[in-house]
Design an enzyme around this catalytic site. Structure first.
Site, mmCIF file in Angstrom:
data_model
loop_
_atom_site.group_PDB
_atom_site.id
_atom_site.type_symbol
_atom_site.label_atom_id
_atom_site.label_comp_id
_atom_site.label_asym_id
_atom_site.label_seq_id
_atom_site.Cartn_x
_atom_site.Cartn_y
_atom_site.Cartn_z
ATOM 1 N N HIS A 1 1.181 -1.454 -0.037
ATOM 2 C CA HIS A 1 0.216 0.251 -0.394
ATOM 3 C C HIS A 1 1.465 1.673 -0.026
ATOM 4 C CE1 HIS A 1 -3.910 -2.726 1.421
ATOM 5 N NE2 HIS A 1 -3.294 -3.257 0.584
ATOM 6 N N GLU B 1 1.267 4.115 1.623
ATOM 7 C CA GLU B 1 1.231 4.225 2.960
ATOM 8 C C GLU B 1 2.170 3.103 3.945
ATOM 9 O OE1 GLU B 1 -3.644 3.811 3.339
ATOM 10 O OE2 GLU B 1 -1.822 2.971 2.037
ATOM 11 N N CYS C 1 -6.661 1.429 5.075
ATOM 12 C CA CYS C 1 -7.209 0.160 5.644
ATOM 13 C C CYS C 1 -6.619 0.047 6.951
ATOM 14 C CB CYS C 1 -6.144 -1.691 4.599
ATOM 15 S SG CYS C 1 -5.061 -1.404 4.614
ATOM 16 N N CYS D 1 -2.228 -0.958 7.292
ATOM 17 C CA CYS D 1 -1.881 0.603 7.504
ATOM 18 C C CYS D 1 -2.009 0.941 8.724
ATOM 19 C CB CYS D 1 -2.020 1.353 6.329
ATOM 20 S SG CYS D 1 -1.586 0.030 4.926
#
Length: 147
Positions: free
Chosen positions: A78, A80, A106, A109
């Site tokens: 991801h 992040e 999410c 993260c």
């Protein structure tokens, strides 16, 4: 044309970063900022040196995995996660930083961002993960959606 606010400025940079994404489902960009200084960026895509979903297809689409579920079943990291990793690789402390991200993180993260010491998150769009919202609230991290 009026000068953009700092939040708008950094969120626009996150949108530009998202343009590098190699994900077929959702292009996400993230920017870590402290004291109005850009520390690290990240976008979602496969680990360095591995084939991207743009090249070989999407595992999540092949397996009909709904958005917001089974994050471990994906070739990509991801945005992040990549921003946190880039900061770590270059020895940049992100404790006390703000995250500007095109989409709500999410829950996976969210846990990483909490432990990394992120204090504020500024977003463009939501994401269907109620646990992530609960974790941020419990950790006292301010989450702001700019429209």
């Amino acid at each position: 044309m009026p000068r953009p606010s700092w939040d708008s400025y950094f969120l626009e940079i996150a949108s530009v970063v998202a343009g590098r994404s190699t994900c077929l489902r959702r292009q996400v960009g993230a920017v870590l900022v402290k004291e109005k200084r850009l520390l690290a960026t990240g976008y979602n895509g496969a680990p360095t040196g591995l084939e991207h979903c743009l090249e070989i297809g999407c595992l999540r689409q092949e397996k009909n995995i709904p958005s917001g579920e089974r994050h471990e079943l994906c070739r990509g990291l991801h945005a992040e996660q990549n921003a946190i990793i880039q900061a770590a690789l270059h020895g940049v402390s992100i404790k006390g930083a703000d995250l500007y991200c095109t989409h709500h993180p999410c829950s996976l993260c969210a846990k990483m961002l909490i432990n990394a010491g992120i204090t504020r998150i500024i977003l463009k769009e939501g994401y269907p993960d109620e646990l992530a919202r609960q974790l941020f609230a419990e950790a006292g991290i301010q989450v702001i959606t700019l429209i």
